[in-house]
Scaffold this motif. Structure first.
Motif, mmCIF file in Angstrom:
data_model
loop_
_atom_site.group_PDB
_atom_site.id
_atom_site.type_symbol
_atom_site.label_atom_id
_atom_site.label_comp_id
_atom_site.label_asym_id
_atom_site.label_seq_id
_atom_site.Cartn_x
_atom_site.Cartn_y
_atom_site.Cartn_z
ATOM 1 N N GLY A 1 31.197 10.639 27.273
ATOM 2 C CA GLY A 1 31.420 11.794 28.130
ATOM 3 C C GLY A 1 30.141 12.231 28.819
ATOM 4 N N THR A 2 30.310 13.023 29.859
ATOM 5 C CA THR A 2 29.174 13.577 30.599
ATOM 6 C C THR A 2 29.436 15.055 30.871
ATOM 7 N N TRP A 3 28.475 15.881 30.469
ATOM 8 C CA TRP A 3 28.515 17.326 30.734
ATOM 9 C C TRP A 3 27.469 17.679 31.772
ATOM 10 N N GLU A 4 27.854 18.552 32.705
ATOM 11 C CA GLU A 4 26.897 19.215 33.590
ATOM 12 C C GLU A 4 27.111 20.715 33.394
ATOM 13 N N TRP A 5 26.056 21.435 32.980
ATOM 14 C CA TRP A 5 26.191 22.858 32.674
ATOM 15 C C TRP A 5 25.483 23.715 33.719
ATOM 16 N N TYR A 6 26.075 24.902 33.964
ATOM 17 C CA TYR A 6 25.552 25.786 34.998
ATOM 18 C C TYR A 6 25.287 27.202 34.502
ATOM 19 N N ARG A 7 26.002 27.643 33.482
ATOM 20 C CA ARG A 7 25.811 28.988 32.943
ATOM 21 C C ARG A 7 25.987 28.959 31.425
ATOM 22 N N PRO A 8 25.302 29.877 30.708
ATOM 23 C CA PRO A 8 25.505 29.970 29.265
ATOM 24 C C PRO A 8 26.838 30.633 28.943
ATOM 25 N N ILE A 9 27.271 30.479 27.708
ATOM 26 C CA ILE A 9 28.461 31.171 27.203
ATOM 27 C C ILE A 9 27.970 32.337 26.362
ATOM 28 N N HIS A 10 28.193 33.550 26.828
ATOM 29 C CA HIS A 10 27.777 34.744 26.107
ATOM 30 C C HIS A 10 28.870 35.171 25.124
ATOM 31 N N ALA A 11 28.462 35.847 24.065
ATOM 32 C CA ALA A 11 29.437 36.408 23.131
ATOM 33 C C ALA A 11 30.377 37.331 23.903
ATOM 34 N N GLY A 12 31.668 37.127 23.724
ATOM 35 C CA GLY A 12 32.666 37.908 24.438
ATOM 36 C C GLY A 12 33.236 37.228 25.664
ATOM 37 N N ASP A 13 32.603 36.142 26.109
ATOM 38 C CA ASP A 13 33.122 35.428 27.274
ATOM 39 C C ASP A 13 34.454 34.764 26.952
ATOM 40 N N ARG A 14 35.327 34.784 27.930
ATOM 41 C CA ARG A 14 36.605 34.076 27.842
ATOM 42 C C ARG A 14 36.554 32.925 28.840
#
Length: 423
Positions: free
Chosen positions: A116-129
């Protein structure tokens, strides 16, 4: 029922070759996307869900498991391991793809994740849906040493949060093979069973004891050198318990799912081909190859084996322990080269291969690999990490492709429109 009897019974129940019609359906479907309407095991990244997911693959980084730790970091609070985006999903209202664009069903065909390949752009904050849309990106037919003809599918899934921010884009490589042919080749029948002495376990314990989390000690871009080692992370020996813990941490195997009692009965009515009788005559999930060694033998493997996505988490763990709280994984690519069977140990290592400044980001490229106790490379990967610089400060986060961001907004607008129509 013996392993051989179970294999023959399974062959009779699922004696299917790859159907050319399924391949043609895939070719017609490639490029089409739709909002994901499935409810994952976890939809919201609550503090407890983040902690449990990290624990599920053996990660105790305070940034993920301590709700108070992140308050003084660049993130301002607890965040999730970026790869948690793989298991988070809240259902969206959306239009179903027409039947002719849904791809092949491949009934009775064995499927496993090959990379697999991931490209990430933003973090996941606590509370994010998190929400998503996905579709088949490409399909290819190849000859397989293990099972004759195989189909290589690349699925693309775009993950975004309640603010409409693109969190990541995930491309998964899926290998589809005929189950009976896979068993008949006997390719893996001579893989030796592991056996460990107390002295062996003591040596493994030394590796665990030496593992460290960088945490609040900033990993400065200027201090990183090409050829630098990321150190060694040990995983295993793999057990059924590891599979249980990973599922308990949030991996729900959606849209198939694992169910019990009446919910399991309903699931059997929905996807009967996913169930095969066990040695007691009880319909059980074909997925049990990941914890039931007798069933794994029946389809051509010597023992139960892990999930490809679990090894992706292990490679991610190697990166995040090394980079510290200021770091951000921009990209991660992995290739699953060999099975990781019950009883096997994986030693995950990495090495810096390049560093550069690009688009206001201080980027470090690394190579990753996992090698088992027999010295076999089972997983290979590469990644790019953004680090803090003494000269340039914190790296900016990457900008998602314009067409991806626009599709997110379109999907969200349709979700809202369908919601208002049902009021």
């Amino acid at each position: 029922m013996s392993t051989e009897q179970a294999g023959r019974a399974f062959d009779e129940a699922t004696d299917f070759d790859i159907d050319d019609a399924d391949i043609e359906r895939d070719r017609a479907a490639a490029g089409s996307v739709a909002a994901v309407r499935d409810l994952a095991h976890v939809g919201t990244a609550t503090p407890e869900a983040i902690r449990n997911f990290a624990f599920g693959y053996g990660d105790d980084n305070p940034l993920y498991v301590d709700p108070d730790h992140g308050a003084t970091t660049r993130w301002g609070g607890q965040v999730a391991p970026q790869i948690m985006a793989a298991v988070l999903n809240t259902p969206l209202r959306g239009d179903r793809l027409p039947k002719e664009l849904r791809g092949g069903s491949y009934r009775g065909i064995h499927a496993f994740v090959s990379g697999g390949t991931w490209e990430w752009y933003r973090p996941i904050h606590a509370g994010d849906r998190l929400y998503s849309f996905k579709g088949l990106e490409s399909v290819e037919v190849k000859k397989s040493e293990f099972a004759g003809r195989s189909v290589i599918r690349v699925n693309r899934e775009v993950k975004f949060n309640q603010r409409g921010e693109v969190v990541g884009v995930y491309r998964t490589l899926i290998i589809l093979t005929a189950r009976k042919k896979a068993r008949e080749t006997g390719k893996y029948k001579d893989v030796p069973e592991p056996a460990y002495t107390p002295e062996d376990i003591a040596e493994l314990d030394k590796v665990f004891a030496a593992e460290t989390v960088r945490g609040t000690e900033t990993r400065w871009f200027e201090d990183v050198t090409v050829g630098e080692s990321l150190g060694t992370l040990a995983k295993g020996p793999l057990t059924t318990t590891d599979m249980v813990v990973f599922h308990a941490g949030g991996y729900g195997f959606v849209p198939y799912g694992l169910r019990t009692s009446r919910l399991n009965w309903r699931n059997r009515q929905r996807i009967p081909a996913f169930y095969v009788d066990n040695e007691y005559g009880v319909p059980d999930v074909a997925q049990r190859v990941h914890w039931d060694s007798e069933w794994a033998k029946a389809i051509g493997n010597p023992r139960a084996y892990d999930y490809g996505v679990l090894r992706e988490c292990w490679l991610h763990h190697r990166l995040t322990d090394w980079m510290g709280d200021e770091g951000f994984v921009v990209r991660q690519h992995d290739e699953i080269r060999k099975f990781n069977y019950q009883g096997d140990i994986q030693y995950v290592t990495g090495e810096v291969t390049a560093k550069r400044r690009e688009h206001d980001m201080n980027l470090v490229d690394v190579e990753l690999r996992a090698v088992n106790q027999r010295g076999e490379e089972t997983t290979r990967g590469e990644a790019t990490i953004a680090l803090r610089s003494r000269d340039h400060g914190r790296s900016l986060l990457p900008t998602p492709p314009t067409e991806v961001q626009q599709k997110v907004w379109d999907i969200m607008d349709r979700h809202a429109q369908l919601g208002s129509e049902h009021r």
